[in-house]
Design an enzyme around this catalytic site. Structure first.
Site, PDB file in Angstrom:
ATOM      1  N   TYR A  92      11.491   8.166  15.286  1.00  0.00           N
ATOM      2  CA  TYR A  92      11.463   7.911  13.838  1.00  0.00           C
ATOM      3  C   TYR A  92      12.629   8.555  13.079  1.00  0.00           C
ATOM      4  CZ  TYR A  92       9.526   8.411   9.041  1.00  0.00           C
ATOM      5  OH  TYR A  92       9.327   8.404   7.683  1.00  0.00           O
TER       6      TYR A  92
ATOM      7  N   ASP B 215       5.551  -7.817   2.017  1.00  0.00           N
ATOM      8  CA  ASP B 215       4.878  -7.010   3.037  1.00  0.00           C
ATOM      9  C   ASP B 215       4.316  -7.956   4.091  1.00  0.00           C
ATOM     10  OD1 ASP B 215       3.011  -5.047   4.351  1.00  0.00           O
ATOM     11  OD2 ASP B 215       3.518  -3.828   2.602  1.00  0.00           O
TER      12      ASP B 215
ATOM     13  N   ARG C  66       0.854  -1.198   0.000  1.00  0.00           N
ATOM     14  CA  ARG C  66       0.000   0.000   0.000  1.00  0.00           C
ATOM     15  C   ARG C  66       0.893   1.252   0.000  1.00  0.00           C
ATOM     16  NH1 ARG C  66      -1.872   0.268   6.413  1.00  0.00           N
ATOM     17  NH2 ARG C  66      -0.037   1.473   7.054  1.00  0.00           N
TER      18      ARG C  66
ATOM     19  N   ASP D 276       8.459  -9.975   6.486  1.00  0.00           N
ATOM     20  CA  ASP D 276       8.673  -9.076   7.624  1.00  0.00           C
ATOM     21  C   ASP D 276      10.141  -8.681   7.529  1.00  0.00           C
ATOM     22  OD1 ASP D 276       9.355  -7.914  10.078  1.00  0.00           O
ATOM     23  OD2 ASP D 276       7.803  -9.025  11.133  1.00  0.00           O
TER      24      ASP D 276
ATOM     25  N   ASN E  78      11.525   0.157   1.266  1.00  0.00           N
ATOM     26  CA  ASN E  78      10.449   1.137   1.481  1.00  0.00           C
ATOM     27  C   ASN E  78       9.667   0.888   2.768  1.00  0.00           C
ATOM     28  OD1 ASN E  78       8.051   2.953   0.483  1.00  0.00           O
ATOM     29  ND2 ASN E  78       7.152   0.933   0.834  1.00  0.00           N
TER      30      ASN E  78
HETATM   31  N1  LIG Z   1       4.046   9.229   3.930  1.00  0.00           N
HETATM   32  C1  LIG Z   1       4.961  10.115   4.252  1.00  0.00           C
HETATM   33  O1  LIG Z   1       4.660  11.295   4.481  1.00  0.00           O
HETATM   34  C2  LIG Z   1       6.410   9.732   4.324  1.00  0.00           C
HETATM   35  C3  LIG Z   1       7.362  10.751   4.459  1.00  0.00           C
HETATM   36  C4  LIG Z   1       8.709  10.412   4.544  1.00  0.00           C
HETATM   37  C5  LIG Z   1       9.101   9.098   4.468  1.00  0.00           C
HETATM   38  N2  LIG Z   1       8.143   8.113   4.325  1.00  0.00           N
HETATM   39  C6  LIG Z   1       8.630   6.732   4.265  1.00  0.00           C
HETATM   40  O2  LIG Z   1       8.124   6.087   3.113  1.00  0.00           O
HETATM   41  C7  LIG Z   1       7.999   4.683   3.356  1.00  0.00           C
HETATM   42  C8  LIG Z   1       6.606   4.233   2.968  1.00  0.00           C
HETATM   43  O3  LIG Z   1       5.680   4.868   3.849  1.00  0.00           O
HETATM   44  P1  LIG Z   1       4.131   5.065   3.526  1.00  0.00           P
HETATM   45  O4  LIG Z   1       3.839   6.491   3.758  1.00  0.00           O
HETATM   46  O5  LIG Z   1       3.787   4.434   2.234  1.00  0.00           O
HETATM   47  O6  LIG Z   1       3.536   4.250   4.771  1.00  0.00           O
HETATM   48  P2  LIG Z   1       2.388   3.142   4.835  1.00  0.00           P
HETATM   49  O7  LIG Z   1       2.161   2.888   6.272  1.00  0.00           O
HETATM   50  O8  LIG Z   1       1.250   3.569   3.997  1.00  0.00           O
HETATM   51  O9  LIG Z   1       3.085   1.887   4.144  1.00  0.00           O
HETATM   52  C9  LIG Z   1       4.164   1.217   4.754  1.00  0.00           C
HETATM   53  C10 LIG Z   1       4.148  -0.233   4.322  1.00  0.00           C
HETATM   54  O10 LIG Z   1       5.195  -0.899   5.047  1.00  0.00           O
HETATM   55  C11 LIG Z   1       4.661  -2.124   5.522  1.00  0.00           C
HETATM   56  N3  LIG Z   1       5.385  -2.615   6.692  1.00  0.00           N
HETATM   57  C12 LIG Z   1       5.340  -2.149   7.975  1.00  0.00           C
HETATM   58  N4  LIG Z   1       6.092  -2.919   8.779  1.00  0.00           N
HETATM   59  C13 LIG Z   1       6.645  -3.885   8.001  1.00  0.00           C
HETATM   60  C14 LIG Z   1       7.522  -4.970   8.249  1.00  0.00           C
HETATM   61  N5  LIG Z   1       7.983  -5.247   9.476  1.00  0.00           N
HETATM   62  N6  LIG Z   1       7.887  -5.752   7.203  1.00  0.00           N
HETATM   63  C15 LIG Z   1       7.414  -5.498   5.959  1.00  0.00           C
HETATM   64  N7  LIG Z   1       6.568  -4.497   5.666  1.00  0.00           N
HETATM   65  C16 LIG Z   1       6.194  -3.696   6.680  1.00  0.00           C
HETATM   66  C17 LIG Z   1       3.214  -1.812   5.859  1.00  0.00           C
HETATM   67  O11 LIG Z   1       2.439  -2.997   5.984  1.00  0.00           O
HETATM   68  C18 LIG Z   1       2.823  -0.939   4.695  1.00  0.00           C
HETATM   69  O12 LIG Z   1       2.361  -1.679   3.594  1.00  0.00           O
HETATM   70  C19 LIG Z   1       8.319   4.492   4.841  1.00  0.00           C
HETATM   71  O13 LIG Z   1       9.651   4.050   4.983  1.00  0.00           O
HETATM   72  C20 LIG Z   1       8.153   5.883   5.420  1.00  0.00           C
HETATM   73  O14 LIG Z   1       8.909   6.067   6.592  1.00  0.00           O
HETATM   74  C21 LIG Z   1       6.822   8.401   4.244  1.00  0.00           C
END
Ligand SMILES: NC(=O)c1ccc[n+]([C@@H]2O[C@H](COP(=O)([O-])OP(=O)(O)OC[C@H]3O[C@@H](n4cnc5c(N)ncnc54)[C@H](O)[C@@H]3O)[C@@H](O)[C@H]2O)c1
Length: 254
Positions: A152, A37, A16, A60, A87
Protein backbone atom coordinates in the site's frame (compact mmCIF):
# COMPACT_ATOMS: atom_id res chain seq x y z
CA UNK A 1 -21.50 33.65 -1.06
CA UNK A 2 -20.03 30.21 -0.23
CA UNK A 3 -16.41 29.60 -1.24
CA UNK A 4 -17.20 26.88 -3.82
CA UNK A 5 -20.29 28.45 -5.38
CA UNK A 6 -20.39 27.71 -9.11
CA UNK A 7 -17.73 24.98 -8.88
CA UNK A 8 -18.21 21.41 -10.08
CA UNK A 9 -16.27 18.52 -8.53
CA UNK A 10 -15.64 14.88 -9.41
CA UNK A 11 -14.80 12.59 -6.48
CA UNK A 12 -13.71 9.00 -7.01
CA UNK A 13 -14.62 6.46 -4.35
CA UNK A 14 -17.28 8.88 -3.16
CA UNK A 15 -19.88 6.35 -2.01
CA UNK A 16 -18.63 5.99 1.56
CA UNK A 17 -15.86 6.83 4.02
CA UNK A 18 -13.67 9.82 3.24
CA UNK A 19 -15.22 10.25 -0.22
CA UNK A 20 -18.69 10.64 1.27
CA UNK A 21 -17.37 13.15 3.84
CA UNK A 22 -15.55 15.13 1.13
CA UNK A 23 -18.76 15.17 -0.92
CA UNK A 24 -20.67 16.60 2.05
CA UNK A 25 -18.02 19.27 2.71
CA UNK A 26 -17.90 20.42 -0.91
CA UNK A 27 -21.70 20.56 -1.18
CA UNK A 28 -21.82 22.53 2.09
CA UNK A 29 -19.42 25.03 0.53
CA UNK A 30 -21.60 25.46 -2.58
CA UNK A 31 -20.19 22.95 -5.10
CA UNK A 32 -22.05 20.49 -7.28
CA UNK A 33 -20.51 17.02 -7.17
CA UNK A 34 -20.30 13.88 -9.31
CA UNK A 35 -19.32 10.85 -7.29
CA UNK A 36 -17.94 7.79 -9.01
CA UNK A 37 -17.60 4.43 -7.30
CA UNK A 38 -17.89 0.69 -7.85
CA UNK A 39 -20.46 0.56 -5.01
CA UNK A 40 -23.51 1.41 -7.11
CA UNK A 41 -26.23 1.08 -4.46
CA UNK A 42 -24.37 3.09 -1.81
CA UNK A 43 -23.39 5.73 -4.37
CA UNK A 44 -26.94 6.15 -5.68
CA UNK A 45 -28.34 6.40 -2.15
CA UNK A 46 -25.76 9.00 -1.17
CA UNK A 47 -26.43 11.07 -4.29
CA UNK A 48 -30.19 10.93 -3.65
CA UNK A 49 -29.68 12.32 -0.15
CA UNK A 50 -28.13 15.55 -1.49
CA UNK A 51 -31.20 17.16 -3.11
CA UNK A 52 -30.04 17.21 -6.74
CA UNK A 53 -26.62 18.67 -5.91
CA UNK A 54 -24.85 15.31 -6.32
CA UNK A 55 -24.93 12.85 -9.22
CA UNK A 56 -23.63 9.29 -9.14
CA UNK A 57 -21.95 7.32 -11.90
CA UNK A 58 -20.46 3.85 -11.91
CA UNK A 59 -16.69 4.31 -12.02
CA UNK A 60 -13.96 1.76 -11.70
CA UNK A 61 -10.90 4.00 -11.58
CA UNK A 62 -8.87 1.42 -13.52
CA UNK A 63 -11.06 1.96 -16.60
CA UNK A 64 -10.14 4.93 -18.80
CA UNK A 65 -13.49 4.88 -20.66
CA UNK A 66 -15.40 5.10 -17.39
CA UNK A 67 -13.41 8.19 -16.41
CA UNK A 68 -14.43 9.77 -19.72
CA UNK A 69 -18.08 9.01 -18.88
CA UNK A 70 -17.71 10.56 -15.43
CA UNK A 71 -16.26 13.79 -16.83
CA UNK A 72 -19.00 13.84 -19.50
CA UNK A 73 -21.62 13.53 -16.75
CA UNK A 74 -20.12 16.49 -14.85
CA UNK A 75 -20.39 18.58 -18.01
CA UNK A 76 -23.88 17.43 -18.99
CA UNK A 77 -25.41 17.66 -15.52
CA UNK A 78 -23.57 20.63 -13.97
CA UNK A 79 -21.90 22.45 -16.89
CA UNK A 80 -18.19 21.60 -16.57
CA UNK A 81 -15.48 20.44 -14.20
CA UNK A 82 -13.30 22.51 -11.83
CA UNK A 83 -12.27 20.08 -9.08
CA UNK A 84 -11.01 16.49 -9.03
CA UNK A 85 -10.50 14.48 -5.85
CA UNK A 86 -8.69 11.21 -6.53
CA UNK A 87 -9.91 9.48 -3.39
CA UNK A 88 -10.71 5.87 -4.37
CA UNK A 89 -8.29 3.50 -2.72
CA UNK A 90 -7.80 0.02 -1.33
CA UNK A 91 -5.43 -1.52 1.15
CA UNK A 92 -4.16 -4.93 2.22
CA UNK A 93 -2.17 -5.94 5.29
CA UNK A 94 0.07 -8.74 4.04
CA UNK A 95 3.79 -9.33 4.77
CA UNK A 96 6.23 -8.65 1.95
CA UNK A 97 6.98 -12.25 0.91
CA UNK A 98 3.45 -13.53 1.46
CA UNK A 99 1.78 -10.95 -0.76
CA UNK A 100 1.22 -12.22 -4.28
CA UNK A 101 2.13 -10.16 -7.31
CA UNK A 102 -1.59 -10.05 -8.12
CA UNK A 103 -2.16 -8.34 -4.75
CA UNK A 104 0.66 -5.85 -5.29
CA UNK A 105 -0.71 -5.05 -8.75
CA UNK A 106 -4.34 -4.75 -7.57
CA UNK A 107 -3.45 -2.07 -5.01
CA UNK A 108 -1.15 -0.24 -7.45
CA UNK A 109 -3.74 -0.34 -10.24
CA UNK A 110 -6.41 1.31 -8.11
CA UNK A 111 -4.38 3.67 -5.92
CA UNK A 112 -1.78 4.86 -8.41
CA UNK A 113 -2.90 4.16 -11.97
CA UNK A 114 -6.46 5.17 -11.02
CA UNK A 115 -5.08 8.55 -9.96
CA UNK A 116 -3.13 8.91 -13.20
CA UNK A 117 -6.17 8.04 -15.33
CA UNK A 118 -8.43 10.41 -13.37
CA UNK A 119 -5.99 13.28 -13.75
CA UNK A 120 -5.60 12.70 -17.47
CA UNK A 121 -9.39 12.62 -17.92
CA UNK A 122 -10.01 15.79 -15.92
CA UNK A 123 -7.26 18.08 -17.27
CA UNK A 124 -8.89 19.00 -20.62
CA UNK A 125 -12.18 19.83 -18.89
CA UNK A 126 -10.35 22.04 -16.35
CA UNK A 127 -8.43 23.76 -19.11
CA UNK A 128 -11.74 24.58 -20.77
CA UNK A 129 -12.81 26.35 -17.53
CA UNK A 130 -9.57 28.35 -17.31
CA UNK A 131 -8.17 26.39 -14.34
CA UNK A 132 -8.88 23.85 -11.68
CA UNK A 133 -7.83 22.14 -8.48
CA UNK A 134 -6.85 18.52 -7.85
CA UNK A 135 -6.46 16.82 -4.49
CA UNK A 136 -4.99 13.33 -4.37
CA UNK A 137 -5.42 11.09 -1.34
CA UNK A 138 -2.00 9.89 -0.28
CA UNK A 139 -1.26 8.74 3.29
CA UNK A 140 0.98 9.54 6.24
CA UNK A 141 2.45 6.08 5.64
CA UNK A 142 4.67 7.70 3.00
CA UNK A 143 6.78 8.83 5.99
CA UNK A 144 5.61 6.72 8.92
CA UNK A 145 6.57 3.08 8.40
CA UNK A 146 3.85 0.47 8.92
CA UNK A 147 5.62 -2.82 7.94
CA UNK A 148 2.41 -4.61 6.94
CA UNK A 149 1.54 -1.81 4.50
CA UNK A 150 4.10 -3.02 1.96
CA UNK A 151 1.55 -3.39 -0.86
CA UNK A 152 0.00 0.00 0.00
CA UNK A 153 2.44 2.68 1.16
CA UNK A 154 4.62 2.63 -1.97
CA UNK A 155 1.50 3.31 -4.07
CA UNK A 156 0.80 6.37 -1.92
CA UNK A 157 4.40 7.57 -2.28
CA UNK A 158 3.94 7.30 -6.04
CA UNK A 159 0.72 9.33 -5.79
CA UNK A 160 2.53 12.09 -3.87
CA UNK A 161 5.31 12.26 -6.45
CA UNK A 162 2.84 12.28 -9.34
CA UNK A 163 0.96 15.12 -7.61
CA UNK A 164 4.07 17.31 -7.50
CA UNK A 165 4.77 16.70 -11.17
CA UNK A 166 1.15 17.57 -12.01
CA UNK A 167 1.47 20.79 -10.00
CA UNK A 168 4.70 21.82 -11.71
CA UNK A 169 3.50 20.95 -15.18
CA UNK A 170 0.10 22.69 -15.02
CA UNK A 171 0.74 25.73 -12.79
CA UNK A 172 0.88 27.97 -15.86
CA UNK A 173 -2.64 26.82 -16.77
CA UNK A 174 -3.97 27.78 -13.34
CA UNK A 175 -4.45 24.14 -12.38
CA UNK A 176 -3.25 23.29 -8.86
CA UNK A 177 -2.53 19.82 -7.45
CA UNK A 178 -1.90 18.86 -3.84
CA UNK A 179 -1.80 15.63 -1.87
CA UNK A 180 -3.20 15.10 1.59
CA UNK A 181 -1.63 12.49 3.84
CA UNK A 182 -4.21 11.31 6.38
CA UNK A 183 -3.26 9.42 9.46
CA UNK A 184 -5.61 6.66 10.64
CA UNK A 185 -9.17 7.88 10.09
CA UNK A 186 -12.43 6.24 11.18
CA UNK A 187 -13.76 4.87 7.89
CA UNK A 188 -14.80 1.41 6.62
CA UNK A 189 -11.23 0.96 5.31
CA UNK A 190 -10.02 0.72 8.91
CA UNK A 191 -13.14 -0.38 10.74
CA UNK A 192 -14.70 -2.78 8.21
CA UNK A 193 -18.49 -2.74 8.15
CA UNK A 194 -18.67 -1.04 11.53
CA UNK A 195 -17.95 -1.69 15.14
CA UNK A 196 -19.85 -4.20 17.24
CA UNK A 197 -22.65 -2.49 19.20
CA UNK A 198 -21.39 -0.51 22.16
CA UNK A 199 -17.70 -0.68 21.18
CA UNK A 200 -15.52 2.35 20.44
CA UNK A 201 -12.62 2.07 17.97
CA UNK A 202 -10.21 2.39 20.89
CA UNK A 203 -11.70 -0.76 22.52
CA UNK A 204 -10.15 -2.93 19.79
CA UNK A 205 -6.56 -3.82 20.79
CA UNK A 206 -5.02 -3.44 17.31
CA UNK A 207 -6.64 -0.01 16.94
CA UNK A 208 -5.68 0.97 20.51
CA UNK A 209 -2.05 0.35 19.51
CA UNK A 210 -2.42 2.66 16.51
CA UNK A 211 -4.06 5.36 18.63
CA UNK A 212 -1.32 5.13 21.24
CA UNK A 213 1.15 6.31 18.57
CA UNK A 214 -0.87 9.45 17.78
CA UNK A 215 -0.04 12.48 19.97
CA UNK A 216 -3.61 13.79 19.56
CA UNK A 217 -4.73 10.61 21.32
CA UNK A 218 -7.38 9.61 18.80
CA UNK A 219 -7.93 8.79 15.13
CA UNK A 220 -9.29 11.44 12.77
CA UNK A 221 -12.94 11.75 11.86
CA UNK A 222 -13.65 11.73 8.09
CA UNK A 223 -14.96 15.32 8.30
CA UNK A 224 -11.57 16.45 9.64
CA UNK A 225 -9.91 15.25 6.43
CA UNK A 226 -12.78 16.57 4.29
CA UNK A 227 -12.51 20.12 5.66
CA UNK A 228 -8.85 20.19 4.61
CA UNK A 229 -9.78 19.07 1.08
CA UNK A 230 -12.49 21.77 0.90
CA UNK A 231 -9.88 24.40 1.80
CA UNK A 232 -7.34 23.09 -0.72
CA UNK A 233 -9.78 23.18 -3.65
CA UNK A 234 -11.01 26.68 -2.75
CA UNK A 235 -9.50 30.00 -3.83
CA UNK A 236 -8.28 30.47 -0.26
CA UNK A 237 -5.53 28.03 -1.27
CA UNK A 238 -4.81 29.76 -4.60
CA UNK A 239 -1.01 29.80 -4.03
CA UNK A 240 -0.88 26.28 -2.55
CA UNK A 241 0.21 23.74 -5.13
CA UNK A 242 2.58 20.80 -5.10
CA UNK A 243 2.15 20.54 -1.33
CA UNK A 244 2.01 17.42 0.83
CA UNK A 245 -0.34 18.15 3.71
CA UNK A 246 -0.10 15.69 6.61
CA UNK A 247 -3.42 15.53 8.48
CA UNK A 248 -2.52 13.07 11.20
CA UNK A 249 -2.58 14.65 14.64
CA UNK A 250 1.23 14.89 14.67
CA UNK A 251 1.39 11.11 14.27
CA UNK A 252 3.98 10.92 11.51
CA UNK A 253 7.13 11.10 13.59
CA UNK A 254 5.72 9.80 16.86
N1 LIG B 1 -9.00 5.67 6.47
C1 LIG B 1 -7.72 5.92 6.66
O1 LIG B 1 -7.19 5.76 7.77
C2 LIG B 1 -6.86 6.44 5.54
C3 LIG B 1 -5.57 6.90 5.85
C4 LIG B 1 -4.76 7.37 4.82
C5 LIG B 1 -5.23 7.41 3.53
N2 LIG B 1 -6.51 6.97 3.26
C6 LIG B 1 -6.93 7.04 1.86
O2 LIG B 1 -8.16 7.74 1.76
C7 LIG B 1 -8.90 7.26 0.63
C8 LIG B 1 -10.31 6.92 1.07
O3 LIG B 1 -10.23 5.82 1.98
P1 LIG B 1 -11.37 5.45 3.03
O4 LIG B 1 -10.70 5.33 4.34
O5 LIG B 1 -12.54 6.35 2.87
O6 LIG B 1 -11.68 3.97 2.51
P2 LIG B 1 -13.07 3.24 2.21
O7 LIG B 1 -12.73 1.83 1.93
O8 LIG B 1 -14.02 3.54 3.30
O9 LIG B 1 -13.56 3.97 0.89
C9 LIG B 1 -12.88 3.81 -0.34
C10 LIG B 1 -13.87 3.97 -1.47
O10 LIG B 1 -13.16 3.70 -2.69
C11 LIG B 1 -13.99 2.86 -3.48
N3 LIG B 1 -13.22 2.07 -4.44
C12 LIG B 1 -12.43 0.99 -4.20
N4 LIG B 1 -11.95 0.50 -5.36
C13 LIG B 1 -12.43 1.29 -6.35
C14 LIG B 1 -12.28 1.30 -7.76
N5 LIG B 1 -11.55 0.38 -8.41
N6 LIG B 1 -12.91 2.27 -8.46
C15 LIG B 1 -13.67 3.20 -7.83
N7 LIG B 1 -13.86 3.23 -6.50
C16 LIG B 1 -13.24 2.28 -5.77
C17 LIG B 1 -14.71 1.97 -2.48
O11 LIG B 1 -15.84 1.34 -3.05
C18 LIG B 1 -15.03 2.95 -1.38
O12 LIG B 1 -16.25 3.61 -1.60
C19 LIG B 1 -8.11 6.06 0.10
O13 LIG B 1 -7.34 6.46 -1.01
C20 LIG B 1 -7.22 5.68 1.26
O14 LIG B 1 -6.06 5.00 0.84
C21 LIG B 1 -7.33 6.50 4.23
Amino acid sequence: MARLDGKVALISGGARGLGAAITAALVRDGARVVIGDVLDDAGKALAASHDGKVAFCHLDVREEAQWADAVALAKARFGGLDILVNNAGVTLAVPLEEATMAQYRWVMDINYWGTVLGTRAALPAMRARGGGAIVNLSSNSTRKIFPLAVTYSPTKAAVANFTKITAAQYAHENIRANSIHPGPTETPMLLGDGLPQGLQAADIPAIREVIDRIPMGRMAQPSEQADVVAFLVSDEARYVTGAELFVDGAGTDA
